[in-house]
Design a protein around this motif. Structure first.
Motif, PDB file in Angstrom:
ATOM      1  N   ILE A  70      17.531  -7.566 -21.517  1.00  0.00           N
ATOM      2  CA  ILE A  70      17.887  -7.879 -20.589  1.00  0.00           C
ATOM      3  C   ILE A  70      18.866  -7.152 -19.592  1.00  0.00           C
ATOM      4  O   ILE A  70      18.738  -6.985 -17.978  1.00  0.00           O
ATOM      5  N   LYS A  71      19.695  -6.170 -20.070  1.00  0.00           N
ATOM      6  CA  LYS A  71      20.646  -5.205 -19.705  1.00  0.00           C
ATOM      7  C   LYS A  71      19.411  -3.876 -18.801  1.00  0.00           C
ATOM      8  O   LYS A  71      19.868  -3.562 -18.032  1.00  0.00           O
ATOM      9  N   LEU A  72      18.517  -3.655 -20.182  1.00  0.00           N
ATOM     10  CA  LEU A  72      17.362  -2.703 -18.775  1.00  0.00           C
ATOM     11  C   LEU A  72      16.524  -3.613 -18.010  1.00  0.00           C
ATOM     12  O   LEU A  72      16.818  -2.678 -16.733  1.00  0.00           O
ATOM     13  N   HIS A  73      16.390  -5.055 -17.949  1.00  0.00           N
ATOM     14  CA  HIS A  73      15.718  -5.036 -16.589  1.00  0.00           C
ATOM     15  C   HIS A  73      16.592  -4.919 -15.375  1.00  0.00           C
ATOM     16  O   HIS A  73      16.199  -4.444 -14.094  1.00  0.00           O
ATOM     17  N   HIS A  74      18.097  -5.247 -15.615  1.00  0.00           N
ATOM     18  CA  HIS A  74      19.066  -4.876 -14.517  1.00  0.00           C
ATOM     19  C   HIS A  74      18.784  -3.642 -14.667  1.00  0.00           C
ATOM     20  O   HIS A  74      19.531  -3.259 -12.919  1.00  0.00           O
ATOM     21  N   GLN A  75      19.181  -2.812 -14.926  1.00  0.00           N
ATOM     22  CA  GLN A  75      19.303  -0.961 -14.924  1.00  0.00           C
ATOM     23  C   GLN A  75      17.681  -0.871 -13.971  1.00  0.00           C
ATOM     24  O   GLN A  75      17.967   0.171 -13.087  1.00  0.00           O
ATOM     25  N   THR A  76      16.278  -1.426 -14.727  1.00  0.00           N
ATOM     26  CA  THR A  76      15.663  -1.198 -13.837  1.00  0.00           C
ATOM     27  C   THR A  76      15.724  -1.682 -12.317  1.00  0.00           C
ATOM     28  O   THR A  76      14.572  -0.442 -11.653  1.00  0.00           O
ATOM     29  N   ALA A  77      15.951  -2.668 -12.341  1.00  0.00           N
ATOM     30  CA  ALA A  77      15.460  -3.171 -10.647  1.00  0.00           C
ATOM     31  C   ALA A  77      16.801  -1.920 -10.086  1.00  0.00           C
ATOM     32  O   ALA A  77      16.476  -1.851  -9.215  1.00  0.00           O
ATOM     33  N   ASP A  78      17.663  -1.746 -10.477  1.00  0.00           N
ATOM     34  CA  ASP A  78      18.844  -1.416  -9.367  1.00  0.00           C
ATOM     35  C   ASP A  78      17.911  -0.062  -9.287  1.00  0.00           C
ATOM     36  O   ASP A  78      19.090   0.810  -8.589  1.00  0.00           O
ATOM     37  N   ALA A  79      17.612   0.403 -10.450  1.00  0.00           N
ATOM     38  CA  ALA A  79      16.650   1.213  -9.909  1.00  0.00           C
ATOM     39  C   ALA A  79      15.918   1.965  -8.906  1.00  0.00           C
ATOM     40  O   ALA A  79      14.700   2.838  -9.042  1.00  0.00           O
TER      41      ALA A  79
END
Length: 118
Positions: A70-79
């Motif tokens: 879930i954290k990775l999903h948010h990091q990817t979206a932010d990037a």
């Protein structure tokens, strides 16, 4: 190009970074933390990354591993990147359905399908 990290194998397929998990069971906290760090560094080092996580070898995931995803999903979206998941076993996919994470992630039955979707 192929890179090996303790828990991951990372390779390029065109402009997509494909990550395979080395561990069959992703349940130990230290390993999960290391996986999270390894994946976060991929996002940090590759602007607008196209990232595919293949769960082909994975048989078990802990709830902490789901939290890292879930954290990775948010990091990817932010990037401004894209994240896809593939090759999830029916038993693990059931956990994604129960937790409604199948609605959050773009999940494909095979690596080929996921790569074509980018």
């Amino acid at each position: 190009m192929t890179e090996d990290a303790p828990h991951l194998t990372v390779m390029d397929s065109g402009d997509v970074r494909v990550v395979e998990f080395s561990d069959r069971k992703i349940i130990e906290e230290l390993a999960i933390s290391q996986i999270g760090d390894e994946l976060a560094s991929l996002i940090t080092n590759t602007p607008k990354i196209k990232l595919l996580l293949s769960f082909e070898r994975v048989e078990h995931l802990s709830s902490a591993a789901l939290g890292i995803l879930i954290k990775l999903h948010h990091q990817t979206a932010d990037a401004k990147g894209e994240l896809r998941l593939s090759d999830i076993s029916p038993q693990i996919y059931e956990v994604f359905k129960i937790t409604r994470l199948n609605k959050l992630f773009d999940i494909y039955s095979s690596r080929e399908e996921a790569l074509a979707a980018f």
